[in-house]
Design an enzyme around this catalytic site. Structure first.
Site, PDB file in Angstrom:
ATOM      1  N   ARG A  63       0.826  -1.202   0.000  1.00 30.25           N
ATOM      2  CA  ARG A  63       0.000   0.000   0.000  1.00 30.25           C
ATOM      3  C   ARG A  63       0.863   1.257   0.000  1.00 30.25           C
ATOM      4  O   ARG A  63       0.427   2.325  -0.447  1.00 30.25           O
ATOM      5  CB  ARG A  63      -0.944  -0.006   1.218  1.00 30.25           C
ATOM      6  CG  ARG A  63      -1.819   1.241   1.327  1.00 30.25           C
ATOM      7  CD  ARG A  63      -3.000   1.033   2.258  1.00 30.25           C
ATOM      8  NE  ARG A  63      -2.605   0.543   3.559  1.00 30.25           N
ATOM      9  CZ  ARG A  63      -2.178   1.296   4.569  1.00 30.25           C
ATOM     10  NH1 ARG A  63      -2.099   2.613   4.419  1.00 30.25           N
ATOM     11  NH2 ARG A  63      -1.852   0.758   5.724  1.00 30.25           N
ATOM     12  N   TYR A 116     -17.778  13.184 -16.033  1.00 29.25           N
ATOM     13  CA  TYR A 116     -18.241  11.831 -15.734  1.00 29.25           C
ATOM     14  C   TYR A 116     -19.226  11.866 -14.559  1.00 29.25           C
ATOM     15  O   TYR A 116     -19.047  12.612 -13.596  1.00 29.25           O
ATOM     16  CB  TYR A 116     -17.027  10.961 -15.419  1.00 29.25           C
ATOM     17  CG  TYR A 116     -17.338   9.573 -14.934  1.00 29.25           C
ATOM     18  CD1 TYR A 116     -18.218   8.742 -15.620  1.00 29.25           C
ATOM     19  CD2 TYR A 116     -16.750   9.091 -13.766  1.00 29.25           C
ATOM     20  CE1 TYR A 116     -18.503   7.463 -15.158  1.00 29.25           C
ATOM     21  CE2 TYR A 116     -17.021   7.812 -13.309  1.00 29.25           C
ATOM     22  CZ  TYR A 116     -17.896   7.007 -14.012  1.00 29.25           C
ATOM     23  OH  TYR A 116     -18.182   5.744 -13.557  1.00 29.25           O
ATOM     24  N   ASP A 188      -8.633  15.781 -16.299  1.00 24.72           N
ATOM     25  CA  ASP A 188      -8.876  14.366 -16.579  1.00 24.72           C
ATOM     26  C   ASP A 188      -8.592  14.146 -18.057  1.00 24.72           C
ATOM     27  O   ASP A 188      -9.312  14.627 -18.925  1.00 24.72           O
ATOM     28  CB  ASP A 188     -10.323  14.011 -16.243  1.00 24.72           C
ATOM     29  CG  ASP A 188     -10.611  12.518 -16.395  1.00 24.72           C
ATOM     30  OD1 ASP A 188      -9.929  11.851 -17.186  1.00 24.72           O
ATOM     31  OD2 ASP A 188     -11.556  12.035 -15.739  1.00 24.72           O
ATOM     32  N   LYS A 213      -9.274   2.512 -18.980  1.00 26.20           N
ATOM     33  CA  LYS A 213      -9.661   2.757 -20.368  1.00 26.20           C
ATOM     34  C   LYS A 213      -8.486   2.496 -21.319  1.00 26.20           C
ATOM     35  O   LYS A 213      -7.925   1.408 -21.337  1.00 26.20           O
ATOM     36  CB  LYS A 213     -10.208   4.170 -20.493  1.00 26.20           C
ATOM     37  CG  LYS A 213     -11.222   4.562 -19.406  1.00 26.20           C
ATOM     38  CD  LYS A 213     -12.428   3.652 -19.328  1.00 26.20           C
ATOM     39  CE  LYS A 213     -13.559   4.222 -18.483  1.00 26.20           C
ATOM     40  NZ  LYS A 213     -13.289   4.365 -17.057  1.00 26.20           N
TER      41      LYS A 213
END
Length: 420
Positions: A63, A116, A188, A213
């Site tokens: 992490r 989005y 973005d 994507k």
């Protein structure tokens, strides 16, 4: 040990997708090894203590850092032209981590009005719970951004091209306005990828991607990436990413590293296919309007060659009809898949008003121009003739159904009475 060979500024982007950030493996593995481990062993307690104290470089826990994710972060940072990158579990993890690292109660954010759906929900619903105010504005006119700025505006958030109908925002113009007040600009860049648009060159402070994507390109990963200055990325990693836990798994990072190797050739095919699909849609009688940056009449043309180096492969179009027409067209498709992602090898299509942008209120959808007949298609890598043929047969079925319904309505109403 693995020797870092990150600094290759002379390489072209197509080469960087394959070699950027590459680290030499001690065993000579050509492909980056997958470090599928949750934790890392220390030689002794002194080493463990030194690493936690920041006195010794090295890995502690995935992490907090992992060699596989490190390589991906270096590669995306180089592609976007930033010093550093951070790998996140999802695209929304990237949006949240990049924003919340710099915001606190009482701050104000200016956001593009077409983004989005889940980003909209984050800004309009969750931010309010923490006392962060948000204004959504039409950023196609930079004067609207200037009018929305306040003394407590800390960030400006942009999607360009905007999801779902490809609004184009001038990043340089918005950045100039934001920087007058020392507000950070976040872009973005999911729809374009670093191959078609590099927001840093236009003044953006931070760039994010849904790596789900195009960067991955194979539909088998959910992930996000952030690029920025070394100081900003360190802050994001040591606060929101570390403590909220939205970090990427090593396996997902390894899959994206694999996908990046073909990004250049995939984007070329995606864009070429999309240009032909857009030309087909543009002349079809069932299409009322079409939004695609590659078309001559699209406002993006003024930024082609400067901000944008290609049109991308997402197309939005308005159907001539109602929501039932839109559903009929989508439900009649045989090759094209109804799904809400983009950038996969497969051509994907969706209905934004009832799917990706359903978190919008009807009023917000109307303001953003998201109608009930708007359809978004992510053009894939299939033979473009087959994509167009599938659209054609779906349009034909919808037209036939419409004709049948009109005939039935006429018959139900009966022939009008005539008087002699």
């Amino acid at each position: 040990m693995r020797n870092n060979h990150n600094d290759k500024p002379q390489w072209q982007p197509a080469t960087m997708t394959i070699h950027g950030g590459k680290q030499r493996d001690e065993h000579g593995a050509l492909v980056a090894p997958l470090y599928q481990t949750a934790t890392f062993a220390f030689s002794n307690t002194a080493q463990g203590s030194a690493r936690f104290a920041g006195e010794e470089a090295g890995y502690i826990y995935s992490r907090l850092g992992n060699p596989t994710t490190d390589e991906l972060e270096a590669r995306i940072a180089q592609l976007e032209g930033y010093p550093a990158g951070a790998a996140c579990a999802t695209g929304m993890g990237a949006v949240s981590a990049a924003m919340l690292a710099f915001l606190e109660q009482g701050d104000h954010v200016v956001v593009a009005d077409a983004i989005y759906g889940c980003s909209f929900a984050l800004f309009s619903h969750l931010f309010a719970k923490f006392g962060i105010s948000v204004d959504f504005v039409d950023m196609t006119n930079a004067d609207n951004v200037a009018a929305a700025m306040r003394s407590n505006t800390k960030m400006v958030f942009i999607e360009t091209p905007a999801n779902p109908h490809l609004k184009i925002i001038d990043i340089a113009a918005v950045s100039e306005i934001a920087h007058r007040q020392q507000a950070r600009v976040i872009v973005d860049n999911t729809f374009m990828t670093p191959l078609l648009q590099r927001p840093r060159e236009q003044g953006a402070d931070i760039v994010i991607h849904s790596a789900t994507k195009y960067l991955n390109g194979h539909g088998d990963v959910v992930a996000g990436l952030i690029c920025g200055s070394a100081e900003d990325i360190e802050l994001i990693k040591m606060t929101t990413l570390k403590d909220m836990g939205a970090t990427m798994s090593p396996h997902d990072a390894w899959l994206i590293l694999r996908g990046l190797k073909t990004l250049d050739v995939r984007m070329e095919r995606h864009c070429n296919n999309a240009m032909r699909v857009a030309a087909y849609l543009q002349q079809h009688q069932m299409v009322r309007s079409i939004y695609y940056p590659g078309l001559a009449e699209h406002p993006a043309q003024r930024l082609m060659g400067t901000q944008m180096h290609g049109p991308g492969a997402v197309i939005a179009f308005e159907l001539d009809g109602d929501i039932a027409t839109a559903r009929q067209v989508l439900d009649s498709l045989e090759l094209i898949t109804i799904a809400v992602s983009l950038g996969d090898a497969e051509t994907l299509i969706q209905h934004p008003a009832s799917m990706t942008h359903s978190p919008y209120t009807p009023e917000a959808r109307a303001k953003a121009g998201i109608s009930d007949t708007l359809v978004r298609i992510s053009v894939g890598l299939e033979a473009v003739e087959d994509i167009i043929a599938d659209l054609e047969q779906a349009f034909t079925k919808a037209q036939q159904l419409k004709t049948i319904e009109q005939t039935e309505q006429t018959e139900q109403q009966g022939e009008p009475l005539t008087y002699g």
